[in-house]
Design a protein around this motif. Structure first.
Motif, PDB file in Angstrom:
ATOM      1  N   PHE A 227      -2.540   2.982   1.864  1.00  0.00           N
ATOM      2  CA  PHE A 227      -1.824   1.721   2.022  1.00  0.00           C
ATOM      3  C   PHE A 227      -2.211   1.012   3.316  1.00  0.00           C
ATOM      4  CE2 PHE A 227       0.877   4.598  -0.491  1.00  0.00           C
ATOM      5  CZ  PHE A 227       0.804   3.924  -1.693  1.00  0.00           C
ATOM      6  N   ALA A 228      -3.500   0.749   3.418  1.00  0.00           N
ATOM      7  CA  ALA A 228      -4.033   0.053   4.587  1.00  0.00           C
ATOM      8  C   ALA A 228      -3.640  -1.424   4.532  1.00  0.00           C
ATOM      9  CB  ALA A 228      -5.554   0.174   4.621  1.00  0.00           C
ATOM     10  N   PRO A 229      -3.218  -2.007   5.644  1.00  0.00           N
ATOM     11  CA  PRO A 229      -2.946  -3.450   5.670  1.00  0.00           C
ATOM     12  C   PRO A 229      -4.213  -4.247   5.344  1.00  0.00           C
ATOM     13  CG  PRO A 229      -2.032  -2.364   7.599  1.00  0.00           C
ATOM     14  CD  PRO A 229      -2.886  -1.354   6.920  1.00  0.00           C
ATOM     15  N   GLU A 230      -4.022  -5.442   4.816  1.00  0.00           N
ATOM     16  CA  GLU A 230      -5.172  -6.260   4.417  1.00  0.00           C
ATOM     17  C   GLU A 230      -6.137  -6.501   5.572  1.00  0.00           C
ATOM     18  OE1 GLU A 230      -2.696  -6.748   0.869  1.00  0.00           O
ATOM     19  OE2 GLU A 230      -2.296  -6.511   3.011  1.00  0.00           O
ATOM     20  N   GLN A 232      -6.900  -4.541   8.106  1.00  0.00           N
ATOM     21  CA  GLN A 232      -7.746  -3.371   8.311  1.00  0.00           C
ATOM     22  C   GLN A 232      -8.775  -3.223   7.190  1.00  0.00           C
ATOM     23  OE1 GLN A 232      -5.174   0.036   8.774  1.00  0.00           O
ATOM     24  NE2 GLN A 232      -4.865  -0.343  10.962  1.00  0.00           N
ATOM     25  N   ASP A 534       3.378  -2.458   1.564  1.00  0.00           N
ATOM     26  CA  ASP A 534       2.856  -2.265   2.914  1.00  0.00           C
ATOM     27  C   ASP A 534       1.354  -2.443   3.018  1.00  0.00           C
ATOM     28  OD1 ASP A 534       5.424  -1.653   3.871  1.00  0.00           O
ATOM     29  OD2 ASP A 534       5.207   0.430   3.251  1.00  0.00           O
ATOM     30  N   GLY A 535       0.621  -2.178   1.942  1.00  0.00           N
ATOM     31  CA  GLY A 535      -0.830  -2.273   2.049  1.00  0.00           C
ATOM     32  C   GLY A 535      -1.535  -1.847   0.780  1.00  0.00           C
ATOM     33  N   ARG A 561      -2.229 -10.124  -2.723  1.00  0.00           N
ATOM     34  CA  ARG A 561      -1.007  -9.581  -2.114  1.00  0.00           C
ATOM     35  C   ARG A 561       0.225 -10.304  -2.649  1.00  0.00           C
ATOM     36  NH1 ARG A 561       1.462  -6.809   1.731  1.00  0.00           N
ATOM     37  NH2 ARG A 561       3.240  -7.740   2.784  1.00  0.00           N
TER      38      ARG A 561
END
Length: 757
Positions: A227-230, A232, A534-535, A561
Motif C-alpha cells: 500500500f505505497a502512496p501514489e 512513492q 492508503d495506497g 485513486r
C-alpha cells in the motif's frame, strides 16, 4: 612371395580409378570471441550481452549474463504471411532449467516439464513490451525462446530474460520501431534501489519492473507493494523508466551494427481500402461506437459482427483480404471512438471520462461456501468464493529457481467463453487466466493477517460470469468481499479499477476511468490499479502502441485513486467492511508448541502415530512443522482438546511416543568433539534422525540432520533409514548452553574411507 606377385598383376589389369583430390567440407569457423557489449547496471554487476558463437542458425541468438545468472535467448522468423498483417503471430516461451541451480526435476524421468505459473508470468512479462515495438503490419511467424541456464540466487532472471529477448529482437530481421530496455526498482525505508538483488527485492515494501523504449515510451509496468502512496509509486516508476530507457538505447546502439536485413514480411497498411470503407460505412462505424447507449453488450456484439461481415464483403469485392478489412475497421473504429470522446466528452456507454460503472453486490449467494459474493460492475461480473483450511491446504510450489515454497493464500481465476457469449475451449487455465489471477492475488495478499493472528490457509476463486473490461479488477473487489464473508480479518479492504488512454494526440492524451472492453481493444493502454484507501498494492500496464509517457501515468494514477475510493465506498455500503463470523463448515484450529526434539513422538514410525491421532479424535488434520508448532484442525472442539492433551502426554518428560518410557534429562559425561561413536536410531522426522549412544553414554540422544546422513542428498528419510538402524556418527559440535549434539554419519563414513587408504 608368389601370392604377392599374383595380387600385383591382378591390380595392374584393373581400370585405374579417378584420383581427383577431395574438396574440404566448408564449415563456418567459430569466431575467437563473440560480439559483446557490457552495460553498467548501478553499482553491481554489469549486463553482458553476447552473440555470434552460440545458436548461429537462429535468426538471432543472445547470451545475457549478470553475475552468475545466465539467460540464452533465440528468435526465429517462420512463415512470412502467418498473420496476414492484422496481428503479429509472436509466441514467447521461457524456461527455468533445473540444472541452473544444480538440481534435477523431481519427476521420475528427471526432465524439465511443462511451464509453471511463474514461468508463464515471465513469458507475459517478455511479450508485453516487445509486441508494441514491432512495426505495424509485420506478419511473419515469430518465435522467441529463452532459457535460464545458470542462476546465482543474487541477480534475478526475469529482467535479464526481457533484456536478452529484446537484444535478440533487435539483432533479428524483424522490423522494429524502438529498442526495448527493462529495469527493476524497489523501495525500502523510503530508499530507492535500482536493479536490486533477489534478497533486496524480497524484503522491499514496493517492487516495480518497467519495460521502456529507447524513445522514452513506457511499454510495460508490473508492480506490487504494501500500500505505497501514489507519490512513492511514481518516484519508483520514473526511476525505473529512466533506467530502462538507458538500457534500451544501449541495446539498440550495439545491435545496429550487427542487425540482419529486414524481413520482407511487412504488409503495408491499405490506405485505399480505408477510403472505400469510410465512404460506404463511415457513418455506421461512428454509430457503432455509441451502441452501448442503446442496448446491452450482447446486442452490441451482434451489431458489430454484422458490420464486420459487411466490411469483409466489400473488401473481398475490391480484391483485398479479410486481414486488410480487419486492419481498416479497427483503425476507423479507433478514430471514431477518439473523435466521439473529444467532441462530446462522453464514451460508448454514455459515461463521462471519470465515472465508474454502476456497482451491484450480492453477498453470500452460496450457502455452503465459506465465503462468497457476486460482484458486478457494469457488464463485468465475478462470482468469487473463499475456502479456508489448515496448513495442509497450502499451495506447494517446487519451481526450478525457487524450490519447495508454500503459499498460504492463493487466488485462481477462470474466464470461460460463456462470459462473453461465445463458444470455445475449456480446461486448463491459459496464460491470460494465470496472469489475471496472479495480479489479483498480488493486490490482496498485502491485506492478509499473519499466520499467528489467523492460522488458516486461504484459497480464493474468481469465476468470471460476464466480461466487458477489467475482469481482473472485479476479481480483486470480489475476492476482498469473499475473504471478509469467510471471516478473514483483513487489515484493510482492497479494490481495483482499470484505466485507459486515447493516444490520438500524444501531446494531449485522454485518460479514461473504468474502461470497457471496446476501449481496451481500441485504446492505447490497459492500466490496472489496485489498492486501499492508503495506497497501492499492485498495478499493471499493457500498451498497444508507442507514445505513452510517464507523465500520463501520473495523471492516470491520480484518476484511479478517486475511482478506487468510490468503489471502496460502494463495497462498504452494499457489501461488508468487516469480517463475518466463521462458517460452521470451516475447520476449527488449535495450536500448541512442543520441543522440536519431540516431534518424532507425535509423528511416529512412518507417520503411524499422527495418523492414529487424526482417526481416533475425528480430526481434519494434525500438522507439525520443524520448529515444533502443532496445529490441530477439526469440527469438534472437545475432540480437539482431547487430542491436544494426548499430544502433551506424548511429548511430556514422563512418557515417549508409543508409550515408551522416556529417560530423564541427561546429566552424565559428554562425548568428545571430533570423535566417532556407535549409535542407534530412536526416532525419525522430516529434517533428521535422533540417535542414542547405548552403553557408552546411557540416556544421551543427539540429532543427525538429514544433510549429514549421507554424502549424496537424501530425498526421503523414511525410505533411507528406520528406527533401530545402527551406524557410526561423528560428533561435530556440542552447544555449550543446551548441550545439544551436532552429529554426522557422512563425516564418520569419510573418516572410515580415509583411514582405509
Amino acid at each position: 612371395m608368389r601370392l604377392l606377385l599374383l595380387l600385383a598383376a591382378s591390380q595392374a589389369l584393373q581400370p585405374r580409378r579417378h584420383t581427383r583430390p577431395r574438396t574440404r567440407l566448408q564449415v563456418a569457423v567459430l569466431p575467437d570471441a563473440p560480439h559483446s557489449i557490457e552495460i553498467p547496471i548501478g553499482d553491481g554487476a554489469p549486463l553482458i550481452l553476447e552473440t555470434g558463437r552460440i545458436g548461429r542458425q537462429a535468426d538471432a541468438a543472445v547470451v545475457a549474463k549478470r553475475g552468475g545468472t545466465t539467460v540464452y535467448a533465440t528468435l526465429c522468423v517462420g512463415d512470412a504471411d502467418a498473420g496476414g498483417g492484422d496481428f503479429l503471430p509472436m509466441s514467447i516461451d521461457y524456461q527455468e532449467r533445473y540444472s541452473a541451480t544444480g538440481r534435477t526435476s523431481g519427476a521420475y524421468n528427471k526432465r524439465d516439464g511443462r511451464a509453471s505459473d511463474g514461468e508463464i508470468l515471465t513469458c507475459r512479462l517478455i511479450d508485453r513490451p516487445l509486441r508494441p515495438s514491432v512495426v505495424d503490419g509485420f506478419c511473419g511467424d515469430v518465435q522467441v525462446l529463452a532459457w535460464v541456464l545458470s542462476y546465482d540466487g543474487i541477480h534475478e532472471a526475469q529482467t535479464l530474460a526481457v533484456q536478452a529477448c529484446s537484444a535478440a529482437l533487435q539483432l533479428s530481421s524483424v522490423p522494429t520501431l524502438t529498442s526495448v530496455g527493462c529495469a527493476r526498482c524497489t523501495l525500502s525505508d523510503d530508499t530507492l534501489t535500482t536493479s536490486p538483488s533477489v534478497t533486496e527485492a524480497a524484503s522491499s515494501t514496493f517492487d516495480i519492473i518497467v519495460g521502456a523504449g529507447s524513445d522514452g515510451s513506457v511499454l510495460m509496468v508490473e508492480a506490487e507493494g504494501s500500500f505505497a502512496p501514489e507519490a512513492q509509486a511514481l518516484a519508483a516508476l520514473n526511476e525505473a523508466v529512466d533506467e530502462a530507457q538507458r538500457i534500451g538505447h544501449a541495446i539498440g546502439a550495439w545491435a545496429s551494427a550487427l542487425k540482419k536485413d529486414v524481413s520482407d514480411g511487412l504488409r503495408p497498411y491499405p490506405s485505399e481500402l480505408e477510403s472505400i470503407v469510410e465512404d460506404a460505412y463511415g457513418d455506421a462505424i461512428r454509430e457503432q461506437t455509441k451502441a452501448l447507449r442503446q442496448g446491452d453488450m450482447a446486442s452490441s456484439r451482434k451489431a458489430y459482427g454484422d458490420l464486420c461481415q459487411k466490411v469483409d464483403g466489400l473488401s473481398l469485392e475490391k480484391d483485398y483480404t479479410r486481414a486488410d478489412s480487419s486492419r481498416v475497421l479497427k483503425k476507423l473504429s479507433s478514430r471514431a471512438m477518439c473523435a466521439l470522446v473529444r467532441s462530446e466528452g462522453l464514451r460508448s456507454d454514455g459515461r463521462d471520462l471519470t465515472t465508474v460503472r454502476p456497482i451491484d453486490i450480492d453477498m453470500a449467494p452460496l450457502p455452503t461456501a465459506h465465503g462468497s459474493v457476486v460482484f458486478t460492475r457494469g457488464e463485468t461480473q465475478s462470482l468469487a468464493t473463499c475456502t479456508l483450511g489448515d496448513q495442509s491446504m497450502q499451495l506447494r510450489v517446487d519451481d526450478a529457481l525457487e524450490p519447495n515454497t508454500e503459499k498460504r493464500f492463493y487466488l485462481q481465476y477462470a474466464f470461460p467463453p460463456s462470459s462473453v457469449g461465445e463458444t470455445g475451449r475449456t480446461g486448463a487455465p491459459g496464460r491470460r487466466e494465470v496472469g489475471h489471477g496472479a495480479l489479483a492475488e498480488k493486490a490482496l495478499r498485502y491485506a492478509l493477517p499473519d499466520a499467528k493472528t489467523f492460522p488458516y490457509s486461504m484459497r480464493v476463486e474468481s469465476l468470471i460470469t460476464e466480461s466487458c473490461g477489467s475482469s481482473s479488477m472485479a476479481s480483486v473487489c470480489g475476492g476482498c468481499l469473499a475473504l471478509l464473508d469467510a471471516g478473514v480479518p483483513l487489515t484493510t479492504s482492497v479494490a481495483g479499477v482499470a484505466m485507459g488512454v486515447l493516444l490520438d494526440d500524444v501531446d494531449d492524451p485522454v485518460v479514461l476511468t473504468d474502461i470497457l472492453g471496446i476501449e481496451d481493444a481500441l485504446g492505447g493502454m490497459d492500466f490496472k490499479v489496485a489498492g486501499s484507501r492508503d495506497g497501492i498494492s499492485a498495478f499493471q500496464l499493457d500498451v498497444k502502441e508507442l507514445g505513452l509517457k510517464a507523465a500520463t501515468l501520473e495523471k492516470a494514477l491520480a484518476q484511479a485513486r478517486e475511482a478506487r475510493l468510490h468503489v471502496l465506498d460502494e463495497m462498504a455500503s452494499r457489501g461488508v467492511d468487516e469480517p463475518q463470523a466463521l462458517s460452521d463448515s470451516v475447520p476449527k484450529t488449535k495450536t500448541l508448541q512442543v520441543e522440536p526434539a519431540k516431534i518424532g513422538k507425535i509423528i511416529g514410525k512412518g507417520g503411524e502415530t499422527i495418523r492414529g491421532l487424526i482417526a481416533d479424535y475425528c480430526l481434519a488434520n494434525v500438522d507439525v512443522d520443524d520448529e515444533g508448532a502443532v496445529m490441530i484442525s477439526g469440527n469438534d472442539p472437545e475432540q480437539m482438546e482431547a487430542c491436544a492433551a494426548k499430544i502433551v502426554e506424548l511429548t511430556s518428560e514422563a512418557t515417549g511416543g508409543g508409550g515408551r518410557k522416556q529417560r530423564a534429562a541427561y546429566d552424565g559425561p559428554m562425548p568428545e568433539v571430533g570423535s566417532v561413536y556407535a549409535s542407534e536410531v530412536v526416532s525419525i522426522k522430516t529434517f533428521g534422525a535422533f540417535v542414542s549412544f547405548g552403553e557408552a553414554f546411557p540416556g544421551l540422544e543427539g540429532l543427525c540432520h538429514i544433510s549429514e546422513l549421507a554424502p549424496d542428498r537424501v530425498r526421503n528419510i523414511e525410505k533411507f533409514i528406520s528406527v533401530g538402524d545402527a551406524f557410526d556418527v561423528k560428533v561435530l559440535a556440542i552447544d555449550e548452553d543446551s548441550g545439544k549434539l551436532k552429529l554426522s554419519r557422512k563425516a564418520a563414513l569419510a573418516d572410515k574411507v580415509r583411514d582405509s587408504r
